[in-house]
Structure formats: structure tokens, C-alpha cells
Design a protein around this motif. Structure first.
Motif, PDB file in Angstrom:
ATOM      1  N   ILE B  20     -38.001  13.301 -29.470  1.00  0.00           N
ATOM      2  CA  ILE B  20     -36.651  12.860 -29.843  1.00  0.00           C
ATOM      3  C   ILE B  20     -36.697  11.469 -30.477  1.00  0.00           C
ATOM      4  O   ILE B  20     -35.679  10.787 -30.600  1.00  0.00           O
ATOM      5  CB  ILE B  20     -35.700  12.873 -28.621  1.00  0.00           C
ATOM      6  CG1 ILE B  20     -36.335  12.087 -27.455  1.00  0.00           C
ATOM      7  CG2 ILE B  20     -35.363  14.298 -28.210  1.00  0.00           C
ATOM      8  CD1 ILE B  20     -35.392  11.844 -26.298  1.00  0.00           C
ATOM      9  N   GLN B  21     -37.909  11.032 -30.825  1.00  0.00           N
ATOM     10  CA  GLN B  21     -38.077   9.738 -31.524  1.00  0.00           C
ATOM     11  C   GLN B  21     -37.503   8.569 -30.704  1.00  0.00           C
ATOM     12  O   GLN B  21     -36.949   7.623 -31.260  1.00  0.00           O
ATOM     13  CB  GLN B  21     -37.393   9.805 -32.907  1.00  0.00           C
ATOM     14  CG  GLN B  21     -37.971  10.840 -33.835  1.00  0.00           C
ATOM     15  CD  GLN B  21     -39.354  10.456 -34.352  1.00  0.00           C
ATOM     16  OE1 GLN B  21     -39.662   9.285 -34.551  1.00  0.00           O
ATOM     17  NE2 GLN B  21     -40.201  11.451 -34.550  1.00  0.00           N
ATOM     18  N   CYS B  22     -37.652   8.649 -29.363  1.00  0.00           N
ATOM     19  CA  CYS B  22     -37.054   7.611 -28.520  1.00  0.00           C
ATOM     20  C   CYS B  22     -37.900   6.343 -28.480  1.00  0.00           C
ATOM     21  O   CYS B  22     -37.408   5.273 -28.126  1.00  0.00           O
ATOM     22  CB  CYS B  22     -36.832   8.130 -27.106  1.00  0.00           C
ATOM     23  SG  CYS B  22     -38.361   8.485 -26.225  1.00  0.00           S
ATOM     24  N   GLY B  23     -39.201   6.485 -28.797  1.00  0.00           N
ATOM     25  CA  GLY B  23     -40.053   5.296 -28.849  1.00  0.00           C
ATOM     26  C   GLY B  23     -40.634   4.851 -27.520  1.00  0.00           C
ATOM     27  O   GLY B  23     -41.288   3.813 -27.443  1.00  0.00           O
ATOM     28  N   VAL B  24     -40.412   5.617 -26.446  1.00  0.00           N
ATOM     29  CA  VAL B  24     -40.999   5.254 -25.142  1.00  0.00           C
ATOM     30  C   VAL B  24     -42.517   5.134 -25.272  1.00  0.00           C
ATOM     31  O   VAL B  24     -43.138   4.179 -24.787  1.00  0.00           O
ATOM     32  CB  VAL B  24     -40.627   6.300 -24.062  1.00  0.00           C
ATOM     33  CG1 VAL B  24     -41.551   6.185 -22.859  1.00  0.00           C
ATOM     34  CG2 VAL B  24     -39.184   6.120 -23.623  1.00  0.00           C
ATOM     35  N   CYS B  25     -43.130   6.086 -25.958  1.00  0.00           N
ATOM     36  CA  CYS B  25     -44.589   6.082 -26.093  1.00  0.00           C
ATOM     37  C   CYS B  25     -45.075   4.796 -26.750  1.00  0.00           C
ATOM     38  O   CYS B  25     -46.112   4.247 -26.374  1.00  0.00           O
ATOM     39  CB  CYS B  25     -45.071   7.309 -26.852  1.00  0.00           C
ATOM     40  SG  CYS B  25     -44.221   7.588 -28.413  1.00  0.00           S
ATOM     41  N   PRO B  38     -41.104  -0.024 -38.328  1.00  0.00           N
ATOM     42  CA  PRO B  38     -39.978  -0.955 -38.217  1.00  0.00           C
ATOM     43  C   PRO B  38     -38.862  -0.639 -39.222  1.00  0.00           C
ATOM     44  O   PRO B  38     -37.715  -1.021 -39.012  1.00  0.00           O
ATOM     45  CB  PRO B  38     -40.605  -2.321 -38.502  1.00  0.00           C
ATOM     46  CG  PRO B  38     -41.895  -2.045 -39.181  1.00  0.00           C
ATOM     47  CD  PRO B  38     -42.332  -0.687 -38.766  1.00  0.00           C
ATOM     48  N   GLU B  39     -39.204   0.073 -40.291  1.00  0.00           N
ATOM     49  CA  GLU B  39     -38.187   0.343 -41.321  1.00  0.00           C
ATOM     50  C   GLU B  39     -37.310   1.535 -40.950  1.00  0.00           C
ATOM     51  O   GLU B  39     -36.095   1.420 -40.814  1.00  0.00           O
ATOM     52  CB  GLU B  39     -38.877   0.634 -42.664  1.00  0.00           C
ATOM     53  CG  GLU B  39     -39.848  -0.465 -43.057  1.00  0.00           C
ATOM     54  CD  GLU B  39     -39.460  -1.145 -44.343  1.00  0.00           C
ATOM     55  OE1 GLU B  39     -39.143  -0.416 -45.301  1.00  0.00           O
ATOM     56  OE2 GLU B  39     -39.456  -2.397 -44.384  1.00  0.00           O
ATOM     57  N   ASP B  40     -37.989   2.693 -40.722  1.00  0.00           N
ATOM     58  CA  ASP B  40     -37.171   3.889 -40.482  1.00  0.00           C
ATOM     59  C   ASP B  40     -37.132   4.300 -39.015  1.00  0.00           C
ATOM     60  O   ASP B  40     -36.494   5.295 -38.663  1.00  0.00           O
ATOM     61  CB  ASP B  40     -37.647   5.053 -41.361  1.00  0.00           C
ATOM     62  CG  ASP B  40     -39.060   5.499 -41.035  1.00  0.00           C
ATOM     63  OD1 ASP B  40     -39.633   4.978 -40.041  1.00  0.00           O
ATOM     64  OD2 ASP B  40     -39.605   6.360 -41.739  1.00  0.00           O
ATOM     65  N   GLY B  41     -37.836   3.531 -38.123  1.00  0.00           N
ATOM     66  CA  GLY B  41     -37.768   3.827 -36.700  1.00  0.00           C
ATOM     67  C   GLY B  41     -38.501   5.091 -36.285  1.00  0.00           C
ATOM     68  O   GLY B  41     -38.360   5.550 -35.147  1.00  0.00           O
ATOM     69  N   ARG B  42     -39.310   5.666 -37.176  1.00  0.00           N
ATOM     70  CA  ARG B  42     -40.030   6.893 -36.834  1.00  0.00           C
ATOM     71  C   ARG B  42     -41.288   6.547 -36.023  1.00  0.00           C
ATOM     72  O   ARG B  42     -41.966   5.561 -36.302  1.00  0.00           O
ATOM     73  CB  ARG B  42     -40.467   7.653 -38.100  1.00  0.00           C
ATOM     74  CG  ARG B  42     -39.335   8.057 -39.029  1.00  0.00           C
ATOM     75  CD  ARG B  42     -38.515   9.178 -38.499  1.00  0.00           C
ATOM     76  NE  ARG B  42     -39.271  10.431 -38.357  1.00  0.00           N
ATOM     77  CZ  ARG B  42     -38.788  11.546 -37.830  1.00  0.00           C
ATOM     78  NH1 ARG B  42     -37.542  11.554 -37.360  1.00  0.00           N
ATOM     79  NH2 ARG B  42     -39.509  12.641 -37.746  1.00  0.00           N
ATOM     80  N   VAL B  43     -41.596   7.348 -35.019  1.00  0.00           N
ATOM     81  CA  VAL B  43     -42.809   7.102 -34.240  1.00  0.00           C
ATOM     82  C   VAL B  43     -43.967   7.875 -34.850  1.00  0.00           C
ATOM     83  O   VAL B  43     -43.791   8.968 -35.404  1.00  0.00           O
ATOM     84  CB  VAL B  43     -42.631   7.483 -32.751  1.00  0.00           C
ATOM     85  CG1 VAL B  43     -41.607   6.592 -32.084  1.00  0.00           C
ATOM     86  CG2 VAL B  43     -42.257   8.938 -32.599  1.00  0.00           C
TER      87      VAL B  43
END
Lengths: 244, 501
Positions: B20-25, B38-43
Motif C-alpha cells: 500500500i506504499q505506506c513506507g514502513v519498510c 522523495p519526489e513521488d513517494g513510491r517505495v
């Protein structure tokens, strides 16, 4: 308090001293000491202990505060892991003196043996000082991490090296001062020996003043001599050994 | 990242249907293997720096991640495995010694798995620990040669100073510096809860842990870090560290970048300086010298606490252990080749030392032959995985065991063997405050206390099955062991009969 050590096992002698320290006694005179080990060990009070005779190994080990003054020579392991206090040896000292010492002073008027001042270290206001009047043998100042190790080379025959082989191996802190020439071949890589400056001479004067007072030696003459300072190139001697 | 010939060791699989692209990892990874743009927030993932610690996998809220070891690439070769090739590539690039953490991952035989325990059938009926008292209490230290009584029947024999354990399991030496304060704190509190001891390692005792000092065995190692009269006074016992199973014969050093203000205060060295432990104690070159240090410590502590000597199990462990006992050690601790470490050269960890099973059996036998077994307790360490390993060790002659790795696993360790990097994502083997706060000492204490309770229950169950109600009945009782799949020679050294006999 005067204790006759003859016929006493070191354990009995040390027990008597500790019991008296616990009761507030601050002055001790130990006579007929002959190889009694661990004198002053584990005592954390600034008591005065005068030793007549030859103290045994590990004099002042793990001690924190006592001032021990001997009458002649002393044996191995003086000031092992010592935390604070003073040991004065008017004669010669044996091997492994000041091992891992963290604070306090050891003054030797004569020579000292092998493995002197290995891994001494300093912390905050604690800085161990070991001063040897004569010369030392091999492995002096190995792993030195802090403190001051001073070799004065007094009363030595001409041409006698003041330090032995493998001097300052693995040194990564502290300072060693030698009053006289040091053959670069005796030093291990990773340290440099340089002539001292005015700052050092002031440091030496401060450190040597109580030493000279202890043995009635001419401070000005001793401080004025040729001194070499040995310091490590890096505080991280083992930084480049590993693949990360 | 620069171009490298070193192949990634892990594969990171991300199920994009679940992610879900939450970024926890990305926040959990301290090795930069999980990144957020940092630009599009994609992991995204970078397997080249992944150490396989499983932190991201465990904390991913949708279970989208799998990290697996990369199997073979290209053509397989039995001599030139991927692991061997990777080591050569890394050394070719760096010119340095390879470092690793934890115990050896080489496939040495685990002899505990070739030993089975006995149980009662019909005669000497088994005991149900749920309804009868079962004694695990263990005393460590010098015992009298025989128990003597006065005319009125009161015992007159004197034992030396003893450690009293409610269960024969202690926490092995792990220093503050190698592990985080929260890890040390958890170990100290769990030791107190369980009526056993933790070991400070050679990093000194943090001032906040002095209240647990009556459950601390403090180490005096070659570096003598933090060794003060207060440190020796406060402890329950003092241990001279000669060697460690993961790195027999070599010293260690805590790199300056890990010597924070707190560690500097505990070790009593300047902040940021290397904490170097020389390979030998330079005041110990012989058994006589060892005796001198043992008695120096006894003098310094007024003979009020046992002095232990910890050695690594090596070829000549028998004469060394016997020498230590004759030199006055009250406890001899032996660490086998599977023992752990926070940082050790891989080549040493994987190739030096012998398994603890043989060291224990041989030392216990020799001490009995020489009639001095009572003069010291034997504590063994080196990869104890469960309560059965411990019961077998006690039957082989151990008085108690040290556990290190299994305690760390209880705290969350996933065996990535990257302790030496100081970036432990589980907050155990790191000093980075962002990472250390991940280990909650309340939970850590509970986990460790639970582990000791669970293993103690199991040991009682095994004892009851053998018809015993006290751990003392099992101690050194090799009749309770049988060997399976072992050679005659191995059985002979272990002094254990084969199964069926």
C-alpha cells in the motif's frame, strides 16, 4: 599502626590492614615484608602505607586511594588495574607494572622490567602517571590508551638503550616521554618520536615535581634534559583491518 | 552505490497487489535496502545492501514483503559456492578481514542431536512435576570435598562463596557497547525475576544497572574496561575472561564510533576512542599468572564472592581448565565453537575451537579423575538452543549453562549476523537511539523471563520423566544419556553408551 609481617601469610596481613582501615586507621608501617602479595589491593581510602622489606607481586592491584611507600625494590605487577593512589619505589621494579592502570601515580627511582605501562588509560579527571628513573625493557607502553609514561634514564651506563624492543606497539592514546635518544628501530609503526616543545616541558615539570621531591632529585636539571615524546598517529590503529 | 562484483545475498520480493506504499519498510530498514522516492513517494527495494534481518517483512502491515536468501546463480560448484565467491569478491575489493556476528553458520555437527535422554518405565517410577516439588536450585562455586557433621549432627563443612540459581541457566556475557542499553536492562531484570544471573561482559556495569548488581557476574577482561573497586564490590561474582567460543585466541575492539557518552562513562574511556581488548591479558602468560589474578580479585573482594575463569573450548581445553581449577577458580566457564559474538573475523569464528559437548565431557572427566571436581563448578556455553540441550549438558557434567544467542532471539534477533555493523534493526546490537528504542525493555524483560520459565518447566518435565526430583540427580549422570549415530571414539570421549546398550 605498625604490623610485623614476619610469619604472616599475605592474606592475614591484608586482612589486618583492611580491618584497621575499616576502623579509621590511616597510617601503616609494615615491617619485615617479604614477598607478601596484593598489599593495598582493594582498599579505597587515602591511607598511608610504609613498607619495610620487599613487597610481593601485584602491589596496589585494584586499589583506589592508598599511598604506598616502599623501602627498596619491588616485584611484578605493581599497580595492576589501579584506580587511584600512589606507589613509590626507591629501588627497582619488576615486570608488568601499571597494567591497565586508570589513575594515580607510580614512581620508581631505579629501573623497571618488561611490559611496563601496558594499556594504561585515562578517563575524565583520571590520568595515570608512571615515572621510571632508570630504563625499561621490551614492550613498554604497548596498547597505551591514555596517561603519561615517563622514562628518565638516570644513572645509566653510556650507550644503554632506555627502552627495549616493541616499544609503544598498538599505542592509541596517552603520551610517553623518554629523557634521551630513542632508536627508531625500537619503535613499532604507528607512533612517532619527536623532540618536545615548551608545552611539554611544562607538563613534565608539573609531573616530575612531586617525583623529584619524593627522591630528593634536582628537578630543574632533570626537566632541562633532552626529551623525546612518543605519540600515536591515530586513536584508531585497527580501523583499516576489516571489510565492512 | 559503486559498481561491485559482490552479488547480492538476498532477494527482496514485494507483492505489488498487497503493497500500500505506506513506507514502513523504508523507515524500518537501517541498511538502505528499502527506499522511498522523495519526489513521488513510491517505495522501492535495493537487494544489494539487504542483510536479511527480516525487520521489514515482520513489520509490513499487509504482508507484502518476502526476503529470501539468494540461491545459486549461474553454474553451481561444490567447492566454489556462492558464499565462498562472495567472500573472495569482498576481500578483493577491500583488502580487509571479513567480519561477522553471532555463532558460526558452518554446518558443524551438533552433537546434542546425537544424544538422547533416559526416562523411567515401571521401576523407579517417573514423577509428575505438577504435583510434586522439583528442585532446580543450583549452587555455583567451590564445594567441600566431603560433608562432615559434628557430634550433634550439624554440618560443619564450609563451602566457598556460592552463587545461588533458581534455574541452571544464566545469561552469557554480552557487554554494554556490543548490545544496547535496553538489551542489557532486559537481561538484568529478567535475571532478577528468574533468580539467576546476567553477565556484564567486559564493558563495565552501567550506573542504572547497579541496582541489579546482586544478579550480575562482572567481567575482568584484557582491556579491564570499567573495572573499579565499586564494580568488583557490587557484583555477585567476578569472571576473568580469557576467551570466547566465537573467537578463541583473539582480542576484540569496540570501534570509536560506538563509544558514545554513556558507553564512555561505563567503560571509563574517552568518548569516541577505540576500546581495544588485547588478545591476551598481558599480566597472564601462565597458569601461575592466572592464579595471581584470581587471588588479586579475591583479595580485592575480601574472598566474599566466587571468581570465575571463562575460556574458549580449544584443543587443550582439558589441561587449561584443570589448571584454572588448581589456580583457585571457583567456576570455570567454557564456551564452545558455536558460541556467539557481536563482531569477530569470520575465518576465526568458523574455523577455530571445538564443540562444547566434547570440551565439557573431557574436562568433567579429568576433574573427577584428579579428585578436584568439587573445587569448582563448570558452566558451559556455546549455542544452547533449547531445554533439551541444557538437560543433556547437565547430564554430561555441567553445573549450569550460559545462554546468549537464544536470549537475543527471545529479544527479537533474526540471525542476520550483521551485529558488527552497529545497525541492528531490532534495536539489540546497536547504539543508534533511533534503533535502540525499538527494543522495549518491559517487553524484553517479559520475553526473557518467559523463556527461562518455559525452559525450566521443560527441564522439570524431563527430570520427572527420569524419576528424579532434583537437578542434582542429573548432574554428571551420563547413565541418563545414550549416543545415537556416533563413532566408538566419540562415545568414548563423551563417556556415553550407545543406544541399545
Amino acid at each position: 599502626m605498625r604490623i610485623d609481617a614476619s610469619g604472616l601469610h599475605y592474606r592475614q596481613l591484608n586482612q589486618q590492614i583492611k580491618a584497621a582501615v575499616a576502623e579509621g586507621e590511616t597510617e601503616f608501617e609494615l615491617v619485615n615484608v617479604c614477598g607478601h602479595r596484593y598489599l593495598g589491593s582493594g582498599i579505597d581510602q587515602p591511607v598511608n602505607i610504609r613498607v619495610e622489606g620487599i613487597p610481593g607481586n601485584d602491589l596496589g592491584a585494584f586499589m583506589s586511594g592508598p599511598r604506598i611507600r616502599c623501602s627498596g625494590n619491588a616485584q611484578d605487577g605493581i599497580g595492576n588495574t589501579m584506580d587511584d593512589g600512589l606507589v613509590v619505589i626507591p629501588g627497582h621494579a619488576g615486570d608488568v607494572m601499571g597494567y591497565s592502570m586508570r589513575g594515580g601515580c607510580i614512581y620508581v627511582r631505579g629501573n623497571a622490567g618488561y611490559r611496563i605501562g601496558i594499556h594504561m588509560k585515562s578517563y575524565l579527571d583520571k590520568e595515570p602517571v608512571v615515572i621510571i628513573g632508570g630504563r625499561v625493557r621490551d614492550f613498554c607502553g604497548e596498547y597505551l590508551a591514555g596517561g603519561k609514561l615517563i622514562v628518565l634514564g638516570l644513572d645509566q651506563p653510556a650507550g644503554e638503550p632506555l627502552v627495549g624492543k616493541y616499544c609503544a606497539t598498538g599505542m592509541h592514546g596517552g603520551t610517553m616521554y623518554v629523557r634521551g635518544e630513542v632508536d627508531p628501530a625500537l619503535l613499532r609503526p604507528g607512533v612517532s618520536a619527536t623532540e618536545i616543545g615548551d608545552d611539554d616541558r611544562q607538563v613534565l615539570r608539573d609531573l616530575l615535581a612531586p617525583y623529584c621531591a619524593e627522591f630528593s632529585l634536582p628537578l630543574d636539571e632533570i626537566v632541562g634534559g633532552l626529551f623525546v615524546r612518543i605519540t600515536p598517529h591515530t586513536a584508531r590503529p585497527y580501523g583499516q583491518l576489516y571489510a565492512y | 552505490m559503486p559498481l561491485t562484483t559482490v552479488h547480492p545475498q538476498f532477494i527482496i520480493k514485494r507483492d505489488m497487489d498487497l503493497c500500500i506504499q505506506c513506507g514502513v519498510c523504508t523507515r524500518q530498514c537501517s541498511y538502505d535496502a528499502q527506499k522511498i522516492d522523495p519526489e513521488d513517494g513510491r517505495v522501492s527495494s535495493d537487494p544489494r545492501t539487504c542483510v536479511g534481518c527480516q525487520r521489514c517483512v515482520t513489520l509490513c502491515p499487509t504482508g507484502a514483503l518476502v526476503v529470501t536468501e539468494r540461491e545459486l546463480h549461474g553454474r553451481s560448484h561444490p567447492n566454489w559456492s556462492l558464499q565462498v565467491q562472495r567472500a573472495i569478491h569482498r576481500q578483493a575489493e577491500s583488502g580487509g578481514m571479513l567480519l561477522t556476528g553471532m555463532g558460526t553458520d558452518k554446518n558443524y555437527r551438533i552433537y546434542w542431536d546425537n544424544l538422547v535422554l533416559n526416562a523411567s518405565q515401571v521401576t523407579n517410577p517417573s514423577i509428575d512435576p505438577l504435583r510434586e516439588p522439583m528442585e532446580l536450585r543450583t549452587f555455583l562455586g567451590a564445594k567441600p570435598e566431603r560433608v562432615e557433621f559434628d557430634d550433634e549432627g550439624n554440618p560443619v563443612s564450609q563451602a566457598g562463596p556460592l552463587l545461588t540459581l533458581d534455574t541452571p541457566i544464566m545469561f552469557s556475557a554480552m557487554s554494554y557497547g556490543s548490545i544496547s542499553f535496553n538489551a542489557c536492562y532486559s537481561l538484568a531484570r529478567a535475571a532478577k525475576n528468574a533468580g539467576t544471573y546476567f553477565n556484564t561482559g567486559e564493558g563495565g556495569l552501567h550506573r542504572d544497572l547497579y541496582e541489579y548488581a546482586d544478579h550480575a557476574i562482572v567481567q575482568v577482561a584484557s582491556g579491564r574496561f570499567g573495572v573499579t573497586p565499586q564494580y568488583l564490590d557490587a557484583a555477585a561474582a567476578v569472571e576473568i575472561k580469557i576467551g570466547q567460543g566465537a573467537k578463541p585466541g583473539i582480542g576484540g575492539h569496540l570501534p570509536g564510533e560506538k563509544v558514545s557518552a554513556e558507553i564512555s562513562a561505563t567503560r571509563m574511556i574517552p568518548e569516541g576512542s577505540d576500546a581495544i581488548s588485547p588478545a591476551p591479558h598481558h599480566d597472564i602468560y601462565s597458569i601461575e599468572d592466572l592464579k595471581q589474578l584470581i587471588y588479586a580479585l579475591k583479595e580485592a573482594t575480601n574472598y566474599s564472592k566466587p571468581v570465575s575463569v571463562k575460556i574458549a573450548a580449544v584443543n587443550y581445553v582439558v589441561p587449561i581448565a584443570v589448571g584454572a581449577v588448581r589456580a583457585g577458580a571457583d567456576i570455570v566457564a567454557m564456551d564452545g565453537t558455536r558460541g556467539g559474538s557481536g563482531a569477530t573475523p569470520t575465518v576465526i569464528r568458523d574455523n577455530v575451537g571445538i564443540p562444547i559437548e566434547f570440551a565439557l565431557a573431557a574436562v568433567d572427566s579429568r576433574l573427577r579423575q584428579e579428585g578436584i571436581r568439587h573445587q569448582a563448578s563448570l558452566v558451559v556455553a556455546g549455542g544452547f538452543r533449547n531445554s533439551a540441550d541444557i538437560a543433556k549438558a547437565i547430564a554430561l557434567g555441567a553445573d549450569a549453562v550460559y545462554i546468549g544467542t537464544s536470549a537475543l532471539i527471545a529479544l527479537g534477533c533474526h540471525m542476520c549476523q550483521s551485529c558488527y555493523t552497529g545497525k541492528c534493526t531490532w534495536g539489540i546490537c546497536t547504539q543508534d537511539p533511533y534503533l535502540t528504542k525499538r527494543l522495549n525493555p518491559e517487553i524484553g524483560t517479559r520475553s526473557l523471563t518467559n523463556l527461562l520459565r518455559a525452559w525450566s518447566l521443560e527441564i522439570k518435565e524431563m527430570l520427572g520423566g527420569m524419576g528424579m526430583n532434583s537437578i542434582d540427580s542429573l548432574r554428571g549422570n551420563r547413565e541418563m544419556l545414550r549416543g545415537i549415530g556416533l563413532t566408538t571414539e566419540e562415545l568414548e570421549i563423551l563417556e556415553v553408551a550407545p543406544v541399545g546398550r
